[in-house]
Design a protein around this motif. Structure first.
Motif, PDB file in Angstrom:
ATOM      1  N   PRO A  35       7.828  40.835 -34.712  1.00  0.00           N
ATOM      2  CA  PRO A  35       8.552  41.438 -35.645  1.00  0.00           C
ATOM      3  C   PRO A  35       9.871  40.897 -35.700  1.00  0.00           C
ATOM      4  O   PRO A  35      10.441  40.019 -34.528  1.00  0.00           O
ATOM      5  CB  PRO A  35       8.835  42.866 -34.966  1.00  0.00           C
ATOM      6  CG  PRO A  35       7.604  43.102 -34.190  1.00  0.00           C
ATOM      7  CD  PRO A  35       6.968  41.502 -33.608  1.00  0.00           C
ATOM      8  N   VAL A  36      10.489  40.738 -36.929  1.00  0.00           N
ATOM      9  CA  VAL A  36      11.740  39.907 -36.923  1.00  0.00           C
ATOM     10  C   VAL A  36      12.847  40.660 -35.951  1.00  0.00           C
ATOM     11  O   VAL A  36      13.789  39.801 -35.251  1.00  0.00           O
ATOM     12  CB  VAL A  36      12.268  40.033 -38.425  1.00  0.00           C
ATOM     13  CG1 VAL A  36      13.769  39.379 -38.475  1.00  0.00           C
ATOM     14  CG2 VAL A  36      11.210  39.047 -39.244  1.00  0.00           C
ATOM     15  N   SER A  37      13.039  41.889 -35.664  1.00  0.00           N
ATOM     16  CA  SER A  37      14.096  42.270 -34.798  1.00  0.00           C
ATOM     17  C   SER A  37      13.912  41.769 -33.435  1.00  0.00           C
ATOM     18  O   SER A  37      14.530  41.520 -32.829  1.00  0.00           O
ATOM     19  CB  SER A  37      13.900  44.003 -34.927  1.00  0.00           C
ATOM     20  OG  SER A  37      12.559  44.332 -34.540  1.00  0.00           O
ATOM     21  N   ARG A  38      12.572  41.625 -33.041  1.00  0.00           N
ATOM     22  CA  ARG A  38      12.325  41.170 -31.661  1.00  0.00           C
ATOM     23  C   ARG A  38      12.740  39.688 -31.726  1.00  0.00           C
ATOM     24  O   ARG A  38      13.060  38.746 -30.804  1.00  0.00           O
ATOM     25  CB  ARG A  38      10.933  41.230 -31.280  1.00  0.00           C
ATOM     26  CG  ARG A  38      10.419  40.640 -30.060  1.00  0.00           C
ATOM     27  CD  ARG A  38       9.170  41.586 -29.338  1.00  0.00           C
ATOM     28  NE  ARG A  38       9.736  42.799 -29.073  1.00  0.00           N
ATOM     29  CZ  ARG A  38       8.794  43.911 -29.049  1.00  0.00           C
ATOM     30  NH1 ARG A  38       7.196  43.615 -29.347  1.00  0.00           N
ATOM     31  NH2 ARG A  38       9.147  45.225 -29.004  1.00  0.00           N
ATOM     32  N   ALA A  39      12.305  38.777 -32.987  1.00  0.00           N
ATOM     33  CA  ALA A  39      12.723  37.288 -32.792  1.00  0.00           C
ATOM     34  C   ALA A  39      14.379  37.151 -32.726  1.00  0.00           C
ATOM     35  O   ALA A  39      14.741  36.370 -32.170  1.00  0.00           O
ATOM     36  CB  ALA A  39      12.192  36.960 -34.041  1.00  0.00           C
ATOM     37  N   LEU A  44       7.816  30.252 -16.621  1.00  0.00           N
ATOM     38  CA  LEU A  44       9.278  30.751 -16.852  1.00  0.00           C
ATOM     39  C   LEU A  44       9.291  31.226 -18.234  1.00  0.00           C
ATOM     40  O   LEU A  44       9.831  32.178 -18.795  1.00  0.00           O
ATOM     41  CB  LEU A  44      10.211  29.427 -16.603  1.00  0.00           C
ATOM     42  CG  LEU A  44      11.813  29.981 -16.787  1.00  0.00           C
ATOM     43  CD1 LEU A  44      12.219  31.217 -15.647  1.00  0.00           C
ATOM     44  CD2 LEU A  44      12.843  28.996 -16.718  1.00  0.00           C
ATOM     45  N   ALA A  45       8.807  30.127 -19.072  1.00  0.00           N
ATOM     46  CA  ALA A  45       8.786  30.449 -20.776  1.00  0.00           C
ATOM     47  C   ALA A  45       8.054  32.002 -21.200  1.00  0.00           C
ATOM     48  O   ALA A  45       8.334  32.937 -21.799  1.00  0.00           O
ATOM     49  CB  ALA A  45       8.545  29.580 -21.512  1.00  0.00           C
ATOM     50  N   ASN A  46       6.904  32.010 -20.261  1.00  0.00           N
ATOM     51  CA  ASN A  46       6.026  33.370 -20.428  1.00  0.00           C
ATOM     52  C   ASN A  46       6.731  34.540 -19.988  1.00  0.00           C
ATOM     53  O   ASN A  46       6.626  35.708 -20.281  1.00  0.00           O
ATOM     54  CB  ASN A  46       4.751  33.052 -19.676  1.00  0.00           C
ATOM     55  CG  ASN A  46       3.681  32.110 -20.616  1.00  0.00           C
ATOM     56  OD1 ASN A  46       3.604  32.686 -21.750  1.00  0.00           O
ATOM     57  ND2 ASN A  46       3.286  31.214 -20.164  1.00  0.00           N
ATOM     58  N   ALA A  47       7.423  34.368 -18.705  1.00  0.00           N
ATOM     59  CA  ALA A  47       8.279  35.431 -18.008  1.00  0.00           C
ATOM     60  C   ALA A  47       9.409  35.951 -18.971  1.00  0.00           C
ATOM     61  O   ALA A  47       9.752  37.155 -19.455  1.00  0.00           O
ATOM     62  CB  ALA A  47       8.736  35.044 -16.898  1.00  0.00           C
ATOM     63  N   TRP A  48      10.119  34.859 -19.832  1.00  0.00           N
ATOM     64  CA  TRP A  48      11.190  34.967 -20.736  1.00  0.00           C
ATOM     65  C   TRP A  48      10.464  35.950 -21.810  1.00  0.00           C
ATOM     66  O   TRP A  48      10.949  36.804 -22.187  1.00  0.00           O
ATOM     67  CB  TRP A  48      11.545  33.931 -21.145  1.00  0.00           C
ATOM     68  CG  TRP A  48      12.601  33.916 -22.457  1.00  0.00           C
ATOM     69  CD1 TRP A  48      13.673  34.628 -22.603  1.00  0.00           C
ATOM     70  CD2 TRP A  48      12.392  33.138 -23.706  1.00  0.00           C
ATOM     71  NE1 TRP A  48      14.222  34.398 -23.846  1.00  0.00           N
ATOM     72  CE2 TRP A  48      13.314  33.389 -24.512  1.00  0.00           C
ATOM     73  CE3 TRP A  48      11.270  32.250 -23.902  1.00  0.00           C
ATOM     74  CZ2 TRP A  48      13.335  32.824 -25.761  1.00  0.00           C
ATOM     75  CZ3 TRP A  48      11.355  31.597 -24.995  1.00  0.00           C
ATOM     76  CH2 TRP A  48      12.369  32.158 -26.204  1.00  0.00           C
ATOM     77  N   LEU A  49       9.333  35.527 -22.232  1.00  0.00           N
ATOM     78  CA  LEU A  49       8.800  36.313 -23.749  1.00  0.00           C
ATOM     79  C   LEU A  49       8.147  37.885 -23.091  1.00  0.00           C
ATOM     80  O   LEU A  49       8.579  38.522 -23.984  1.00  0.00           O
ATOM     81  CB  LEU A  49       7.627  35.344 -24.111  1.00  0.00           C
ATOM     82  CG  LEU A  49       8.041  34.216 -24.620  1.00  0.00           C
ATOM     83  CD1 LEU A  49       6.643  33.384 -25.110  1.00  0.00           C
ATOM     84  CD2 LEU A  49       8.931  34.165 -25.818  1.00  0.00           C
ATOM     85  N   GLU A  50       7.937  37.916 -21.752  1.00  0.00           N
ATOM     86  CA  GLU A  50       7.243  39.184 -21.504  1.00  0.00           C
ATOM     87  C   GLU A  50       8.579  40.061 -21.223  1.00  0.00           C
ATOM     88  O   GLU A  50       8.597  41.332 -21.795  1.00  0.00           O
ATOM     89  CB  GLU A  50       6.536  38.884 -19.925  1.00  0.00           C
ATOM     90  CG  GLU A  50       6.194  40.416 -19.697  1.00  0.00           C
ATOM     91  CD  GLU A  50       5.362  40.151 -18.058  1.00  0.00           C
ATOM     92  OE1 GLU A  50       5.079  41.318 -17.607  1.00  0.00           O
ATOM     93  OE2 GLU A  50       5.028  38.948 -17.796  1.00  0.00           O
ATOM     94  N   HIS A  51       9.675  39.391 -21.024  1.00  0.00           N
ATOM     95  CA  HIS A  51      10.886  40.351 -20.895  1.00  0.00           C
ATOM     96  C   HIS A  51      11.191  40.790 -22.041  1.00  0.00           C
ATOM     97  O   HIS A  51      12.012  42.120 -21.955  1.00  0.00           O
ATOM     98  CB  HIS A  51      12.205  39.336 -20.070  1.00  0.00           C
ATOM     99  CG  HIS A  51      13.359  40.136 -20.249  1.00  0.00           C
ATOM    100  ND1 HIS A  51      13.739  41.081 -19.244  1.00  0.00           N
ATOM    101  CD2 HIS A  51      14.515  40.058 -21.062  1.00  0.00           C
ATOM    102  CE1 HIS A  51      14.928  41.493 -19.533  1.00  0.00           C
ATOM    103  NE2 HIS A  51      15.500  40.659 -20.812  1.00  0.00           N
ATOM    104  N   HIS A  52      11.299  40.224 -22.962  1.00  0.00           N
ATOM    105  CA  HIS A  52      11.698  40.522 -24.490  1.00  0.00           C
ATOM    106  C   HIS A  52      10.243  41.433 -25.180  1.00  0.00           C
ATOM    107  O   HIS A  52      10.499  41.716 -26.459  1.00  0.00           O
ATOM    108  CB  HIS A  52      11.889  39.419 -25.318  1.00  0.00           C
ATOM    109  CG  HIS A  52      13.430  39.101 -24.836  1.00  0.00           C
ATOM    110  ND1 HIS A  52      14.437  39.828 -25.120  1.00  0.00           N
ATOM    111  CD2 HIS A  52      13.632  37.848 -24.037  1.00  0.00           C
ATOM    112  CE1 HIS A  52      15.580  39.053 -25.044  1.00  0.00           C
ATOM    113  NE2 HIS A  52      15.068  37.887 -24.007  1.00  0.00           N
TER     114      HIS A  52
END
Length: 585
Positions: A137-141, A107-115
């Motif tokens: 990138p800070v914008s992505r964080a 689930l965590a990896n899917a969340w990261l992939e989504h972003h």
């Protein structure tokens, strides 16, 4: 209703069924705050947004599938009389203990992939319990964490860090994440010696100006009491000859661009222990920690000089750990490295910390559990309690509503129940509490079981004094205390003197390292996490301190009394009595 993580199949279904695409998007947008500061933390000022191309390394800690397994294992291997006592775990065994549920990791990896976090920037460590995102990138964080990362500068040191005052996580994930760093934890900035916001456990050293305007020590003729020869005699280590120096390791943790000087160590040994003039140490640099022995700092000098003079010729390792700006958190960087090694040092001395209330509870719990991992692997981890008694200044703490109240200020990480905290004493015949000795009760961590027979007696005798100023149900600090006043050291080729629990802590670590040497040389396991021993079978090997106090917060502080107290803990170490106790089992 408690949210349930999406299974791997559910995630795949969301990806491939276009009719549910919108629902999947909204799933990640349903956020819950993880931690928030109501205002900029004390002594920091906002310097605005970073440049557009700024990147940051993020550390995401996932909770274990069995959150009690690690502490249960630590108690088993650390409790004398338990069938598993001394059966410390390997790196792989600990990684399995702390691993998250597989569907949470997915689930965590899917969340990261989504972003849009590319898989090549993600590394999974320690059984999947840590996800490290490199150069995001800070914008992505900001998008990932619903954060607003900005630059903050520490008033007085000019150290600059990239942090956010709040962050949030998806509802379906938030309960399974222990913490994300760096976020709201503003770190441990390099500090001026005169007024350290991160208390280097810490060294308070007489200073004057020398040529070039650098701080130098005030030379002193008061070579009384706390010379190394006195300490070795007083704590009864002088006749012991280490036999396992090739296997036994003593680690000194350094941070923030602080490192020792081999030239100062050589001069120190030439003056105070002529049979150990070839003493040295190995340097391990972690996360851009750096090492410039021509520009040493007081804190690592006193740590290296006193661990060396007590435990020579035990292998001494100095860890230089960096963490500033976008490079993350110093403790997490150090723990990440050490826990990733096949073997950990049997004894660790650390004299860094800051008031517990200045870190978030989630962060403190995560870091404390990482120290528990060290303990279950066989390390004895010692932390200084600081030099401010029950607290510095007026001790006004803002609550969640923004209101201020007076509260005694325990120091973290010494308030973690899975480390051994070291306070300070002074004098001899009798040895008494040093007034600077940090001590008190944790607000974040409840009283651990090993203190159940020691702390209530103190509280009963205290009565109603200081009601409301401390948490009587909290973990009591310190566990032990050693001499903390008038320690001679060499610093930048000059001889001087300092006082503080950053002197008592490496001295204690040196003695514990000799006890580990005794165990290892007799074919036994190292002591590992100490506190079940100290509060149990080894209690008779301690010198009870019964007078003195630790004033602070405009109060007289707590008093040292017979038995445990929040000034000197259980007392100081008697090496010969402790060896006699250890020899019986």
């Amino acid at each position: 209703m408690r949210p349930r993580p999406l299974s791997v199949l559910s995630v795949l279904a969301f990806r491939h069924l276009s009719g549910l695409a919108t629902h999947f998007e909204s799933h990640w947008d349903d956020l819950r705050p993880k931690h928030t500061w109501n205002s900029v933390p004390e002594n920091w000022q906002n310097m605005g947004h970073p440049p557009a191309d700024t990147t940051i390394d993020l550390h995401i800690a996932l909770k274990a599938k069995n959150e009690n397994a690690l502490i249960d294992a630590l108690i088993e291997v650390s409790s004398p009389g338990h069938p598993k006592h001394g059966e410390h775990l390997s790196r792989e065994e600990v990684a399995e203990l702390v691993a998250p549920p597989s569907d949470v990791l997915e689930l965590a990896n899917a969340w990261l992939e989504h972003h849009g976090v590319h898989p090549s920037t993600i590394s999974t460590k320690h059984g999947g319990s840590w996800l490290t995102l490199t150069a995001i990138p800070v914008s992505r964080a900001n998008e990932l964490l619903s954060a607003s990362y900005q630059l903050y500068q520490h008033i007085g040191t000019n150290d600059t860090v990239l942090r956010t005052l709040s962050y949030a996580l998806p509802v379906a994930l938030v309960e399974y994440v222990q913490c994300v760093a760096p976020t709201t934890h503003f770190g441990f900035p390099r500090v001026p010696r005169q007024e350290p916001p991160m208390r280097r456990g810490g060294a308070t050293m007489e200073q004057t100006k020398v040529l070039g305007g650098d701080p130098g020590t005030v030379l002193s003729s008061r070579d009384r009491y706390m010379t190394p020869s006195f300490l070795r005699t007083f704590y009864k280590t002088s006749s012991y000859v280490p036999l396992a120096a090739g296997w036994n390791m003593l680690g000194v943790a350094g941070y923030l661009g602080d490192w020792p000087s081999p030239d100062d160590l050589r001069q120190f040994m030439n003056r105070y222990r002529f049979d150990a003039t070839d003493a040295t140490y190995r340097v391990v640099q972690i996360k851009s920690g750096g090492y410039d022995p021509s520009n040493p700092a007081i804190e690592p000098n006193v740590n290296i000089q006193y661990t060396s003079v007590i435990a020579f010729p035990t292998t001494n390792i100095f860890y230089s750990t960096g963490a500033s700006g976008t490079l993350g958190d110093p403790f997490i960087n150090w723990l990440d490295y050490v826990l990733g090694q096949w073997n950990v040092p049997q004894t660790v001395s650390t004299s860094y910390g800051k008031p517990e209330h200045t870190v978030s509870p989630d962060y403190a719990t995560h870091v404390c559990n990482l120290f528990a991992q060290l303990g279950v692997r066989g390390a004895s981890v010692l932390f200084a309690t600081g030099n401010d008694g029950v607290g510095r200044g007026d001790c006004l703490v803002r609550d969640s509503s923004g209101n201020s109240r007076v509260q005694f200020l325990p120091t973290f990480p010494s308030s973690c129940p899975w480390v051994t905290s070291v306070g300070g004493t002074t004098g001899y015949n009798p040895e008494v509490a040093a007034s600077l000795s940090g001590g008190g009760f944790s607000v974040y961590f409840p009283r651990p079981s090993y203190q159940n027979n020691a702390v209530p007696t103190f509280l009963l005798n205290l009565g109603g004094q200081y009601n409301g100023l401390f948490n009587p149900g909290g973990r009591g600090v310190p566990d032990i205390a050693l001499q903390a006043m008038d320690y001679p050291i060499f610093f930048k080729n000059k001889h001087g003197r300092l006082s503080g629990t950053s002197a008592s802590t490496p001295t204690a670590a040196g003695i514990i390292s000799l006890l580990n040497d005794y165990r290892i040389s007799n074919g036994k396991a190292p002591l590992g996490f100490l506190n079940f021993l100290l509060y149990g079978r080894c209690l008779e090997g301690l010198n009870d301190i019964t007078s003195g106090s630790n004033p602070g917060c405009n109060t007289d502080g707590f008093s040292a009394v017979p038995g445990w107290d929040p000034v000197t803990g259980l007392g100081s170490l008697d090496f010969e009595r402790l060896v006699a106790i250890l020899s019986r089992w």
